[in-house]
Design a protein around this motif. Sequence first.
Motif, PDB file in Angstrom:
ATOM      1  N   LEU A   1       0.853  -1.184   0.000  1.00  0.00           N
ATOM      2  CA  LEU A   1       0.000   0.000   0.000  1.00  0.00           C
ATOM      3  C   LEU A   1       0.892   1.237   0.000  1.00  0.00           C
ATOM      4  CD1 LEU A   1      -3.035   0.643   0.136  1.00  0.00           C
ATOM      5  CD2 LEU A   1      -2.797   0.840   2.592  1.00  0.00           C
ATOM      6  N   PRO A   2       0.645   2.197  -0.882  1.00  0.00           N
ATOM      7  CA  PRO A   2       1.489   3.398  -0.918  1.00  0.00           C
ATOM      8  C   PRO A   2       1.462   4.145   0.420  1.00  0.00           C
ATOM      9  CG  PRO A   2       0.100   3.294  -2.876  1.00  0.00           C
ATOM     10  CD  PRO A   2      -0.358   2.206  -1.953  1.00  0.00           C
TER      11      PRO A   2
ATOM     12  N   SER B   1      -6.264   0.608   6.651  1.00  0.00           N
ATOM     13  CA  SER B   1      -4.908   0.498   6.124  1.00  0.00           C
ATOM     14  C   SER B   1      -4.276  -0.834   6.512  1.00  0.00           C
ATOM     15  CB  SER B   1      -4.068   1.659   6.651  1.00  0.00           C
ATOM     16  OG  SER B   1      -2.736   1.522   6.268  1.00  0.00           O
ATOM     17  N   GLU B   2      -4.443  -1.242   7.764  1.00  0.00           N
ATOM     18  CA  GLU B   2      -3.874  -2.515   8.217  1.00  0.00           C
ATOM     19  C   GLU B   2      -4.541  -3.708   7.533  1.00  0.00           C
ATOM     20  OE1 GLU B   2      -4.252  -2.491  12.437  1.00  0.00           O
ATOM     21  OE2 GLU B   2      -2.630  -1.028  12.714  1.00  0.00           O
ATOM     22  N   SER B   3      -5.852  -3.638   7.333  1.00  0.00           N
ATOM     23  CA  SER B   3      -6.542  -4.759   6.683  1.00  0.00           C
ATOM     24  C   SER B   3      -6.132  -4.882   5.212  1.00  0.00           C
ATOM     25  CB  SER B   3      -8.055  -4.609   6.818  1.00  0.00           C
ATOM     26  OG  SER B   3      -8.513  -3.499   6.092  1.00  0.00           O
TER      27      SER B   3
ATOM     28  N   MET C   1      -4.222  -8.046   3.594  1.00  0.00           N
ATOM     29  CA  MET C   1      -4.798  -8.686   2.420  1.00  0.00           C
ATOM     30  C   MET C   1      -3.767  -8.781   1.284  1.00  0.00           C
ATOM     31  SD  MET C   1      -8.378  -7.726   0.475  1.00  0.00           S
ATOM     32  CE  MET C   1      -7.909  -6.027   0.341  1.00  0.00           C
ATOM     33  N   LEU C   2      -2.979  -7.725   1.090  1.00  0.00           N
ATOM     34  CA  LEU C   2      -1.935  -7.755   0.066  1.00  0.00           C
ATOM     35  C   LEU C   2      -0.858  -8.782   0.392  1.00  0.00           C
ATOM     36  CD1 LEU C   2      -1.473  -3.971  -0.771  1.00  0.00           C
ATOM     37  CD2 LEU C   2      -2.400  -5.741  -2.259  1.00  0.00           C
ATOM     38  N   GLU C   3      -0.492  -8.887   1.658  1.00  0.00           N
ATOM     39  CA  GLU C   3       0.511  -9.871   2.060  1.00  0.00           C
ATOM     40  C   GLU C   3      -0.006 -11.293   1.877  1.00  0.00           C
ATOM     41  OE1 GLU C   3       1.521  -8.830   6.046  1.00  0.00           O
ATOM     42  OE2 GLU C   3       2.733  -7.098   5.446  1.00  0.00           O
ATOM     43  N   ALA C   4      -1.291 -11.508   2.160  1.00  0.00           N
ATOM     44  CA  ALA C   4      -1.871 -12.845   1.988  1.00  0.00           C
ATOM     45  C   ALA C   4      -2.027 -13.200   0.513  1.00  0.00           C
ATOM     46  CB  ALA C   4      -3.222 -12.914   2.689  1.00  0.00           C
TER      47      ALA C   4
END
Length: 129
Positions: A44-45, A57-59, A63-66
Motif C-alpha cells: 500500500l502506498p 490500512s492494516e486490513s 490482504m496484500l501480504e496474503a
Amino acid sequence: MSWLLWSVVAVLAGLWSVTVWLCHVVVAALLGGAGHLPVKEIALPEAWTNWLPQPVSESITQMLEAAQPVLAAVLDYVPALAGGLTVVAWVVWALGAALLVLAGVASHLALRWWRRSQRPAPRATLRPS
C-alpha cells in the motif's frame, strides 16, 4: 461509385488488421514479461496509509501480504497464455473482417437498389394498330 465503396471497405479492413496486430504485439509483450514482476514488493502506498483510517490500512496491508503467494503463482502461468493469445487475435480479426465484408455487401446492394430507384420509369407508348 461501387469502386469507391469497396475502396473504403478495403481501407477499413487494412486499419482493422493493423489495429489487431498492434494490440496482439502489445498484449503479448505484457504477458511475456509478467513472470518477472516483483510481487513481493507490492504494498500500500505510503500516502494512502496516512490518508486511510488505521484499521482499513492494516486490513488492506494484510490482504496484500496474503495475496502475494497467489499472485506469484498466477504470474508464473501468465507467459504461457501468450500462445493462446495468437488464436484469440486471429478469431477477433476474422470476426471483424467478416463484419466489414458483410457491411460492404449490404452497402453495395443498397447502392444498387438506390440506383435502380433513381432511373426514370419507362414511358408507356401506344402502338398504332
